[in-house]
Design a protein around this motif. Structure first.
Motif, PDB file in Angstrom:
ATOM      1  N   UNK A 112      60.428  92.189  72.925  1.00  0.00           N
ATOM      2  CA  UNK A 112      60.368  93.608  73.257  1.00  0.00           C
ATOM      3  C   UNK A 112      60.860  93.860  74.678  1.00  0.00           C
ATOM      4  N   UNK A 113      60.542  92.964  75.606  1.00  0.00           N
ATOM      5  CA  UNK A 113      61.049  93.100  76.972  1.00  0.00           C
ATOM      6  C   UNK A 113      62.569  92.985  76.980  1.00  0.00           C
ATOM      7  N   UNK A 114      63.102  92.043  76.201  1.00  0.00           N
ATOM      8  CA  UNK A 114      64.557  91.878  76.115  1.00  0.00           C
ATOM      9  C   UNK A 114      65.204  93.140  75.551  1.00  0.00           C
ATOM     10  N   UNK A 115      64.603  93.732  74.529  1.00  0.00           N
ATOM     11  CA  UNK A 115      65.157  94.957  73.959  1.00  0.00           C
ATOM     12  C   UNK A 115      65.118  96.105  74.972  1.00  0.00           C
ATOM     13  N   UNK A 116      64.040  96.183  75.741  1.00  0.00           N
ATOM     14  CA  UNK A 116      63.957  97.220  76.765  1.00  0.00           C
ATOM     15  C   UNK A 116      65.028  97.023  77.839  1.00  0.00           C
ATOM     16  N   UNK A 117      65.247  95.771  78.230  1.00  0.00           N
ATOM     17  CA  UNK A 117      66.291  95.482  79.219  1.00  0.00           C
ATOM     18  C   UNK A 117      67.656  95.842  78.667  1.00  0.00           C
ATOM     19  N   UNK A 118      67.898  95.487  77.406  1.00  0.00           N
ATOM     20  CA  UNK A 118      69.176  95.810  76.786  1.00  0.00           C
ATOM     21  C   UNK A 118      69.381  97.325  76.692  1.00  0.00           C
ATOM     22  N   UNK A 119      68.343  98.038  76.293  1.00  0.00           N
ATOM     23  CA  UNK A 119      68.448  99.496  76.204  1.00  0.00           C
ATOM     24  C   UNK A 119      68.689 100.104  77.579  1.00  0.00           C
ATOM     25  N   UNK A 120      68.036  99.556  78.609  1.00  0.00           N
ATOM     26  CA  UNK A 120      68.236 100.062  79.967  1.00  0.00           C
ATOM     27  C   UNK A 120      69.661  99.796  80.435  1.00  0.00           C
ATOM     28  N   UNK A 121      70.195  98.627  80.071  1.00  0.00           N
ATOM     29  CA  UNK A 121      71.573  98.317  80.452  1.00  0.00           C
ATOM     30  C   UNK A 121      72.554  99.263  79.780  1.00  0.00           C
ATOM     31  N   UNK A 122      72.319  99.561  78.509  1.00  0.00           N
ATOM     32  CA  UNK A 122      73.189 100.516  77.807  1.00  0.00           C
ATOM     33  C   UNK A 122      73.108 101.885  78.467  1.00  0.00           C
ATOM     34  N   UNK A 123      71.890 102.316  78.799  1.00  0.00           N
ATOM     35  CA  UNK A 123      71.716 103.603  79.462  1.00  0.00           C
ATOM     36  C   UNK A 123      72.408 103.626  80.823  1.00  0.00           C
ATOM     37  N   UNK A 124      72.296 102.526  81.564  1.00  0.00           N
ATOM     38  CA  UNK A 124      72.947 102.449  82.874  1.00  0.00           C
ATOM     39  C   UNK A 124      74.467 102.508  82.741  1.00  0.00           C
ATOM     40  N   UNK A 125      75.011 101.829  81.724  1.00  0.00           N
ATOM     41  CA  UNK A 125      76.452 101.850  81.499  1.00  0.00           C
ATOM     42  C   UNK A 125      76.929 103.257  81.154  1.00  0.00           C
ATOM     43  N   UNK A 126      76.186 103.936  80.294  1.00  0.00           N
ATOM     44  CA  UNK A 126      76.558 105.305  79.934  1.00  0.00           C
ATOM     45  C   UNK A 126      76.499 106.224  81.143  1.00  0.00           C
ATOM     46  N   UNK A 127      75.463 106.075  81.959  1.00  0.00           N
ATOM     47  CA  UNK A 127      75.345 106.897  83.163  1.00  0.00           C
ATOM     48  C   UNK A 127      76.473 106.599  84.138  1.00  0.00           C
ATOM     49  N   UNK A 128      76.842 105.317  84.246  1.00  0.00           N
ATOM     50  CA  UNK A 128      77.934 104.948  85.139  1.00  0.00           C
ATOM     51  C   UNK A 128      79.256 105.551  84.660  1.00  0.00           C
ATOM     52  N   UNK A 129      79.485 105.562  83.340  1.00  0.00           N
ATOM     53  CA  UNK A 129      80.696 106.180  82.798  1.00  0.00           C
ATOM     54  C   UNK A 129      80.707 107.677  83.072  1.00  0.00           C
ATOM     55  N   UNK A 130      79.545 108.313  82.922  1.00  0.00           N
ATOM     56  CA  UNK A 130      79.470 109.746  83.211  1.00  0.00           C
ATOM     57  C   UNK A 130      79.759 110.026  84.685  1.00  0.00           C
ATOM     58  N   UNK A 131      79.203 109.197  85.556  1.00  0.00           N
ATOM     59  CA  UNK A 131      79.444 109.367  86.986  1.00  0.00           C
ATOM     60  C   UNK A 131      80.912 109.159  87.322  1.00  0.00           C
TER      61      UNK A 131
END
Length: 298
Positions: free
Chosen positions: A245-264
């Motif tokens: 579950x921690x790994x999934x949370x980290x993966x989801x956070x990384x995806x969110x960070x990548x999307x935010x970086x693309x938006x920026x």
């Protein structure tokens, strides 16, 4: 001077008489005092021993109570039962999708292996017929120890490769395809096994099902009672579920960070383009003014 001698003798005699009387009185009372003293000492000693042995007795009673509770099944609460029933159809749908992906992956690997086998046969046949290119192979000086020494077993972040993990399973394995009824039966059986006595170990099938549940419907273990039963029945499995579950949370956070970086980056690009366009427009206006000025002079 000699007149005081009788008085002194009288005082000495009186003091001696009083001393003898007190001594005799103590001797008469000493058995009673001695008995009272002994009783007091024994009472204090008994109290001290009782205070010293009381924690040990309480610990023993706690252990006995824990062992007694571990040997009994635990009743399932209404909230846990409702959540288990609610997530059952979701688990079945997710499990069916997982089986389809595993089956497709297995068939793809089988096709790739078959193609590689055919290519290997053709190469071996060509090498066998080409007698002009025969050479003596060099002896392989690598030993198993040397190969094992090359494996990176570092536990530092970013320093461990996947060599060890790749050696776990290299050949594709045909997945076990379950029917919907079989999925439901295993789901319910695993849930029932969690509430059996702690002293009753989980079966391999129950552990496999619980891992699938943790992968497909992890929200089931957000219920405190169910999570507690997993921890009580198998602490190792509980740690594995938490890590997943921690790994999934980290993966989801990384995806969110990548999307935010693309938006920026997109916003930054749009801002730069807007400034560039404004600059070009300014240049166009200046050029138009220069052209107008030149026409006026002509």
């Amino acid at each position: 001077m000699f007149k005081f001698l009788p008085a002194n003798s009288a005082i000495d005699a009186s003091y001696k008489a009083d001393t003898d009387m007190a001594h005799n009185s103590f001797l008469r009372q000493s058995p009673t005092l001695l008995a009272a003293t002994i009783m007091g000492v024994l009472f204090l000693t008994g109290c001290q021993q009782q205070s010293e042995t009381q924690p040990a007795t309480e610990d023993s009673q706690t252990l006995e109570q824990t062992d007694s509770e571990d040997s009994k099944p635990m009743p399932q609460s209404d909230s846990a039962a409702a959540l288990i029933k609610q997530l059952e159809p979701i688990y079945v749908v997710q499990m069916q999708g997982l089986q389809r992906r595993l089956q497709a992956e297995y068939e793809s690997l089988q096709a790739a292996d078959a193609s590689e086998s055919e290519d290997s046969l053709l190469l071996n046949y060509a090498a066998a017929t080409d007698t002009s290119s025969e050479t003596t192979p060099e002896p392989n000086t690598d030993t198993e120890g040397d190969i094992e020494a090359d494996i990176n077993t570092s536990t530092e972040v970013g320093e461990r490769d996947l060599t060890v993990l790749k050696r776990i399973s290299l050949d594709p394995r045909k997945p076990i395809i379950l029917t919907e009824d079989q999925m439901i039966d295993r789901y319910q059986q695993a849930m029932d096994a969690l509430y059996q006595p702690v002293t009753t170990p989980l079966s391999a099938e129950d552990i496999d099902t619980l891992i699938n549940i943790a992968t497909l419907v992890p929200e089931l273990f957000e219920h405190a009672e169910i999570a507690g039963r997993v921890s009580a029945k198998s602490p190792a499995l509980a740690r594995l579920i938490i890590q997943h579950q921690v790994w999934e949370q980290i993966q989801a956070q990384q995806v969110s960070d990548m999307q935010q970086m693309k938006l920026n980056q997109q916003k930054e690009f749009e801002t730069l383009m807007s400034k560039f366009n404004e600059t070009i427009e300014g240049y166009d206006e200046q050029i138009a003014k220069y052209e107008q000025t030149l026409r006026e002079f002509q």
